[in-house]
Design a protein around this motif. Structure first.
Motif, PDB file in Angstrom:
ATOM      1  N   LEU A  82       5.071  50.414  69.308  1.00  0.00           N
ATOM      2  CA  LEU A  82       4.275  51.601  69.599  1.00  0.00           C
ATOM      3  C   LEU A  82       3.553  51.397  70.926  1.00  0.00           C
ATOM      4  N   ASP A  83       3.481  52.469  71.704  1.00  0.00           N
ATOM      5  CA  ASP A  83       2.797  52.394  72.990  1.00  0.00           C
ATOM      6  C   ASP A  83       1.281  52.481  72.845  1.00  0.00           C
ATOM      7  N   GLY A  84       0.818  53.049  71.739  1.00  0.00           N
ATOM      8  CA  GLY A  84      -0.609  53.208  71.522  1.00  0.00           C
ATOM      9  C   GLY A  84      -0.870  53.562  70.075  1.00  0.00           C
ATOM     10  N   PRO A  85      -2.107  53.873  69.722  1.00  0.00           N
ATOM     11  CA  PRO A  85      -2.426  54.259  68.341  1.00  0.00           C
ATOM     12  C   PRO A  85      -1.590  55.452  67.884  1.00  0.00           C
ATOM     13  N   PHE A  86      -1.083  55.353  66.666  1.00  0.00           N
ATOM     14  CA  PHE A  86      -0.230  56.418  66.126  1.00  0.00           C
ATOM     15  C   PHE A  86      -0.786  56.851  64.785  1.00  0.00           C
ATOM     16  N   GLU A  87      -1.116  58.123  64.679  1.00  0.00           N
ATOM     17  CA  GLU A  87      -1.636  58.688  63.435  1.00  0.00           C
ATOM     18  C   GLU A  87      -0.461  59.123  62.563  1.00  0.00           C
ATOM     19  N   PHE A  88      -0.112  58.309  61.586  1.00  0.00           N
ATOM     20  CA  PHE A  88       1.062  58.584  60.751  1.00  0.00           C
ATOM     21  C   PHE A  88       0.898  59.856  59.925  1.00  0.00           C
ATOM     22  N   LEU A  89      -0.318  60.176  59.551  1.00  0.00           N
ATOM     23  CA  LEU A  89      -0.544  61.335  58.689  1.00  0.00           C
ATOM     24  C   LEU A  89      -0.808  62.615  59.470  1.00  0.00           C
ATOM     25  N   ALA A  90      -0.706  62.556  60.792  1.00  0.00           N
ATOM     26  CA  ALA A  90      -0.975  63.734  61.614  1.00  0.00           C
ATOM     27  C   ALA A  90       0.292  64.484  61.988  1.00  0.00           C
ATOM     28  N   TYR A  91       1.453  63.945  61.694  1.00  0.00           N
ATOM     29  CA  TYR A  91       2.729  64.560  62.059  1.00  0.00           C
ATOM     30  C   TYR A  91       3.573  64.748  60.799  1.00  0.00           C
ATOM     31  N   GLY A  92       4.317  65.834  60.767  1.00  0.00           N
ATOM     32  CA  GLY A  92       5.035  66.205  59.561  1.00  0.00           C
ATOM     33  C   GLY A  92       6.004  65.147  59.059  1.00  0.00           C
ATOM     34  N   SER A  93       6.900  64.676  59.925  1.00  0.00           N
ATOM     35  CA  SER A  93       7.925  63.727  59.494  1.00  0.00           C
ATOM     36  C   SER A  93       7.317  62.398  59.055  1.00  0.00           C
ATOM     37  N   SER A  94       6.393  61.859  59.859  1.00  0.00           N
ATOM     38  CA  SER A  94       5.798  60.570  59.523  1.00  0.00           C
ATOM     39  C   SER A  94       4.915  60.679  58.280  1.00  0.00           C
ATOM     40  N   ALA A  95       4.233  61.809  58.096  1.00  0.00           N
ATOM     41  CA  ALA A  95       3.413  61.995  56.897  1.00  0.00           C
ATOM     42  C   ALA A  95       4.287  62.078  55.654  1.00  0.00           C
ATOM     43  N   PHE A  96       5.417  62.758  55.770  1.00  0.00           N
ATOM     44  CA  PHE A  96       6.335  62.872  54.641  1.00  0.00           C
ATOM     45  C   PHE A  96       6.860  61.497  54.241  1.00  0.00           C
ATOM     46  N   ILE A  97       7.262  60.699  55.235  1.00  0.00           N
ATOM     47  CA  ILE A  97       7.749  59.341  54.954  1.00  0.00           C
ATOM     48  C   ILE A  97       6.627  58.481  54.380  1.00  0.00           C
ATOM     49  N   ALA A  98       5.411  58.657  54.895  1.00  0.00           N
ATOM     50  CA  ALA A  98       4.283  57.863  54.415  1.00  0.00           C
ATOM     51  C   ALA A  98       4.009  58.118  52.934  1.00  0.00           C
ATOM     52  N   THR A  99       4.114  59.369  52.493  1.00  0.00           N
ATOM     53  CA  THR A  99       3.888  59.658  51.076  1.00  0.00           C
ATOM     54  C   THR A  99       4.967  59.030  50.212  1.00  0.00           C
ATOM     55  N   ILE A 100       6.208  59.007  50.697  1.00  0.00           N
ATOM     56  CA  ILE A 100       7.299  58.375  49.942  1.00  0.00           C
ATOM     57  C   ILE A 100       7.060  56.874  49.818  1.00  0.00           C
ATOM     58  N   VAL A 101       6.676  56.234  50.928  1.00  0.00           N
ATOM     59  CA  VAL A 101       6.422  54.795  50.912  1.00  0.00           C
ATOM     60  C   VAL A 101       5.311  54.456  49.917  1.00  0.00           C
ATOM     61  N   THR A 102       4.250  55.248  49.917  1.00  0.00           N
ATOM     62  CA  THR A 102       3.145  55.005  48.991  1.00  0.00           C
ATOM     63  C   THR A 102       3.582  55.179  47.548  1.00  0.00           C
ATOM     64  N   ASP A 103       4.364  56.212  47.279  1.00  0.00           N
ATOM     65  CA  ASP A 103       4.866  56.447  45.925  1.00  0.00           C
ATOM     66  C   ASP A 103       5.764  55.304  45.481  1.00  0.00           C
ATOM     67  N   VAL A 104       6.603  54.806  46.362  1.00  0.00           N
ATOM     68  CA  VAL A 104       7.491  53.689  46.026  1.00  0.00           C
ATOM     69  C   VAL A 104       6.670  52.440  45.728  1.00  0.00           C
ATOM     70  N   TRP A 105       5.645  52.176  46.520  1.00  0.00           N
ATOM     71  CA  TRP A 105       4.794  51.006  46.312  1.00  0.00           C
ATOM     72  C   TRP A 105       4.129  51.042  44.942  1.00  0.00           C
ATOM     73  N   ILE A 106       3.710  52.233  44.519  1.00  0.00           N
ATOM     74  CA  ILE A 106       3.021  52.366  43.233  1.00  0.00           C
ATOM     75  C   ILE A 106       3.999  52.274  42.064  1.00  0.00           C
ATOM     76  N   GLY A 107       5.176  52.874  42.190  1.00  0.00           N
ATOM     77  CA  GLY A 107       6.073  52.999  41.045  1.00  0.00           C
ATOM     78  C   GLY A 107       7.080  51.885  40.852  1.00  0.00           C
ATOM     79  N   THR A 108       7.386  51.116  41.894  1.00  0.00           N
ATOM     80  CA  THR A 108       8.422  50.088  41.785  1.00  0.00           C
ATOM     81  C   THR A 108       8.105  49.006  40.755  1.00  0.00           C
ATOM     82  N   PRO A 109       6.866  48.484  40.660  1.00  0.00           N
ATOM     83  CA  PRO A 109       6.593  47.437  39.671  1.00  0.00           C
ATOM     84  C   PRO A 109       6.933  47.833  38.243  1.00  0.00           C
ATOM     85  N   LEU A 110       6.621  49.057  37.854  1.00  0.00           N
ATOM     86  CA  LEU A 110       6.941  49.502  36.498  1.00  0.00           C
ATOM     87  C   LEU A 110       8.447  49.516  36.276  1.00  0.00           C
TER      88      LEU A 110
END
Length: 294
Positions: free
Chosen positions: A140-168
């Motif tokens: 990254l060239d500088g600070p990047f707000e992952f939740l401020a852009y549509g595509s990155s926010a969508f991916i971020a929610t998937i990553v968080t959901d996977v982190w929570i649900g995979t152990p079960l």
């Protein structure tokens, strides 16, 4: 001589039946009734027929449905793949595997709100670990707000959901793997079968019903997931992470359009019922196939 019917067991079921009717059946019936009305904060409520259902597809709800299925597909698929791999690793005869089984549980044990708040800080462009690590590695060239852009926010929610649900998923499939008789592996090993062949021909077919069960449960949980998206983005930016459950909440409770919100809730119920029907059909098919092979 006519046999006397004992009604006492049926009377014992009455309290449980009344409880189910009160907390499950009645809200479903009331939601279905409201979906045919224009109920809102106004005192008067009129029946409008199928108007709410027709307007669902005249709005952008069709796009919301597609987005929900994409979000659910990637979330469930990644959780099943990672959970299966995790179960295989946790089932391996390695030193300290009991410790590894304990260490894999925190994402599932920690309250969802706390875990999601932690991820929201990690996604922060100024102070988040992910943005800082990306800058240190030159990604990254500088600070990047992952939740401020549509595509990155969508991916971020998937990553968080996977982190929570995979152990079960991993622990559930681990229990299924441990129920497989050791004799089957010993016979395959005696015949010279490789690890991958034993996994493909012994482990995978026998845990297939468990995978199907977990796939359905994970699909329902992911489809109905509210906390993850709401805490991270509240459905934004510009609706890029708005799923059916978020849209239903915004319509029915935030905007006080109870009739339209009820219609959206009924649509969610229809989709979840379809998932359940597919699961039952798949489970019956897998059970028959395993029975025929045995």
């Amino acid at each position: 001589m006519q046999r006397k019917i004992d009604y006492f067991p049926y009377l014992m079921l009455v309290p449980a039946l009344a409880l189910v009717m009160t907390i499950v059946a009645w809200p479903l019936i009331e939601t279905f009734r409201l979906s045919f009305t224009n109920a809102s904060m106004r005192r008067t409520v009129d029946y409008v027929g199928f108007k709410n259902y027709i307007e669902i597809f005249e709005d952008d709800f069709a796009e919301v449905i597609v987005r929900t299925f994409i979000w659910m597909f990637f979330g469930v698929t990644i959780k099943l793949v990672m959970g299966t791999l995790g179960a295989v690793l946790l089932n391996a005869a390695v030193p300290g595997r009991s410790l590894f089984r304990v260490l894999v549980m925190p994402p599932w044990i920690v309250p969802i709100a706390i875990g999601v708040f932690m991820w929201s800080w990690m996604y922060n462009g100024q102070f988040g670990m992910i943005s800082g690590l990306g800058q240190r590695l030159g990604l990254l060239d500088g600070p990047f707000e992952f939740l401020a852009y549509g595509s990155s926010a969508f991916i971020a929610t998937i990553v968080t959901d996977v982190w929570i649900g995979t152990p079960l998923v991993a622990l559930y499939l681990l229990a299924a793997m441990q129920s497989i008789p050791k004799e089957l592996y010993e016979a395959a090993w005696t015949d010279g079968a490789s690890r991958f062949y034993r996994f493909r021909r012994v482990t995978l077919p026998l845990i297939a019903p468990s995978i199907a069960t977990m796939a359905l449960l994970s699909a329902i949980w992911t489809f109905n997931s509210f906390e993850i998206i709401w805490i991270l983005t509240e459905g934004g930016p510009r609706g890029s992470t708005t799923t059916m459950i978020i849209d239903t909440y915004k319509t029915g409770l935030a905007r006080f359009r109870y009739g339209e919100g009820a219609a959206r809730a009924v649509m969610i119920l229809v989709f979840l019922s379809a998932f359940a029907a597919l699961y039952v059909a798949l489970l019956v098919r897998l059970t028959r196939r395993n029975g025929a092979q045995s």
